[in-house]
Design an enzyme around this catalytic site. Structure first.
Site, PDB file in Angstrom:
ATOM      1  N   GLU A 134      -4.040  -9.720   3.639  1.00 17.16           N
ATOM      2  CA  GLU A 134      -5.025  -9.391   4.477  1.00 17.16           C
ATOM      3  C   GLU A 134      -6.146 -10.614   4.632  1.00 17.16           C
ATOM      4  OE1 GLU A 134      -2.769  -5.456   4.064  1.00 17.16           O
ATOM      5  OE2 GLU A 134      -3.526  -7.087   2.745  1.00 17.16           O
ATOM      6  N   GLU A 179       0.723  -1.318  -0.093  1.00 14.61           N
ATOM      7  CA  GLU A 179       0.086   0.060   0.109  1.00 14.61           C
ATOM      8  C   GLU A 179       0.897   1.141  -0.165  1.00 14.61           C
ATOM      9  OE1 GLU A 179      -3.915  -0.964   2.053  1.00 14.61           O
ATOM     10  OE2 GLU A 179      -2.363  -1.524   3.338  1.00 14.61           O
TER      11      GLU A 179
END
Length: 259
Positions: free
Chosen positions: A131, A111
């Site tokens: 995730e 990210e």
């Protein structure tokens, strides 16, 4: 500034920020996030600094994301207004930022890279949003920026499966600008980095970034800020699901409850 979790080097108008927690693959915890917030605040405020490069200490990892081991031991997760690493929610920076990805860029590490204007990857770089495997979601910009950068179908193929993508495949998918370089790419002043920095030195990059739909620009702000999981807590955690951070270190398989 006394830096404990990062290193800052300035070469002319270029600021090189090195994430420096190699013992945990440069994974970040709360104190590191707040330190990096100040680092990038200083970069943005300095008129003599035009370009930033973000890289990781060592040759194994750019950033492994959130320090789950630290969190599982009771550490409180959190960051300042600039988001993960002081970057993922920094929407008003008009200076270009380059991610020099050396090694793994997982979860929050990926990210960080997606929030940058350019991604230059070494040949051992690996990208993923893992995730879903621990009951979380990449809400620090991963699920918002990746579809905008490579298209919805390709992005969902990575997001839903949590699969690992090499530098060369990242180049083919379109989120890597240049990949497959040996060594530390832009981070250590490698060939790819010098090439881009020379090009940026020949122009005023802010004239371009101010008129482009950038990954860290205002256009992305609403998508990242509005991210929530149905039934979740707004930070990527899902109520009633497998407690992923505990499971990782107790080696327990996930037990999905669907709530």
């Amino acid at each position: 500034m006394d830096l404990k979790f990062s290193k800052v080097t300035r070469k002319g108008p270029v600021t090189i920020v090195t994430l420096s927690r190699p013992e945990v693959y440069n994974a970040l915890h709360t104190d590191a996030h707040f330190e990096l917030q100040k680092v990038f605040d200083d970069f943005v405020a300095d008129p003599e600094q035009w370009v930033a490069i973000v890289t990781g200490a060592g040759d194994k990892a750019f950033c492994a994301g959130n320090d789950l081991k630290w969190q599982a031991a009771g550490g409180k997760r959190g960051w300042d207004k600039g988001g993960f690493a002081g970057l993922t929610s920094r929407f008003d920076c008009d200076k270009p930022i380059i991610a020099a990805v050396n090694g793994v860029a997982m979860g929050g590490g990926f990210e960080i890279a997606l929030a940058c204007d350019l991604i230059i990857a070494s040949e051992n770089a690996t990208f993923a949003l893992p995730e879903p495997r621990v009951g979380l979601a990449a809400l620090a910009g991963g699920v918002q920026r990746l579809p905008r950068q490579i298209g919805m179908k390709r992005a969902m193929g990575m997001i839903l499966t949590a699969r690992h993508v090499s530098a060369r495949e990242g180049l083919e998918l379109g989120f890597v600008n240049e990949g497959g370089a040996t060594g530390r790419g832009a981070g250590g002043g490698g060939t790819l980095g010098r090439h881009h920095l020379q090009e940026l030195a020949d122009v005023d990059p802010r004239l371009q970034t101010g008129h482009s739909e950038r990954p860290c620009g205002v256009a992305a702000a609403g998508h990242v800020r509005a991210a929530r999981i149905p039934g979740g807590k707004g930070d990527g955690g899902v109520a009633g699901l497998y407690r992923g951070t505990e499971g990782i270190f107790r080696k327990r398989p996930p037990k999905w409850l669907g709530k």
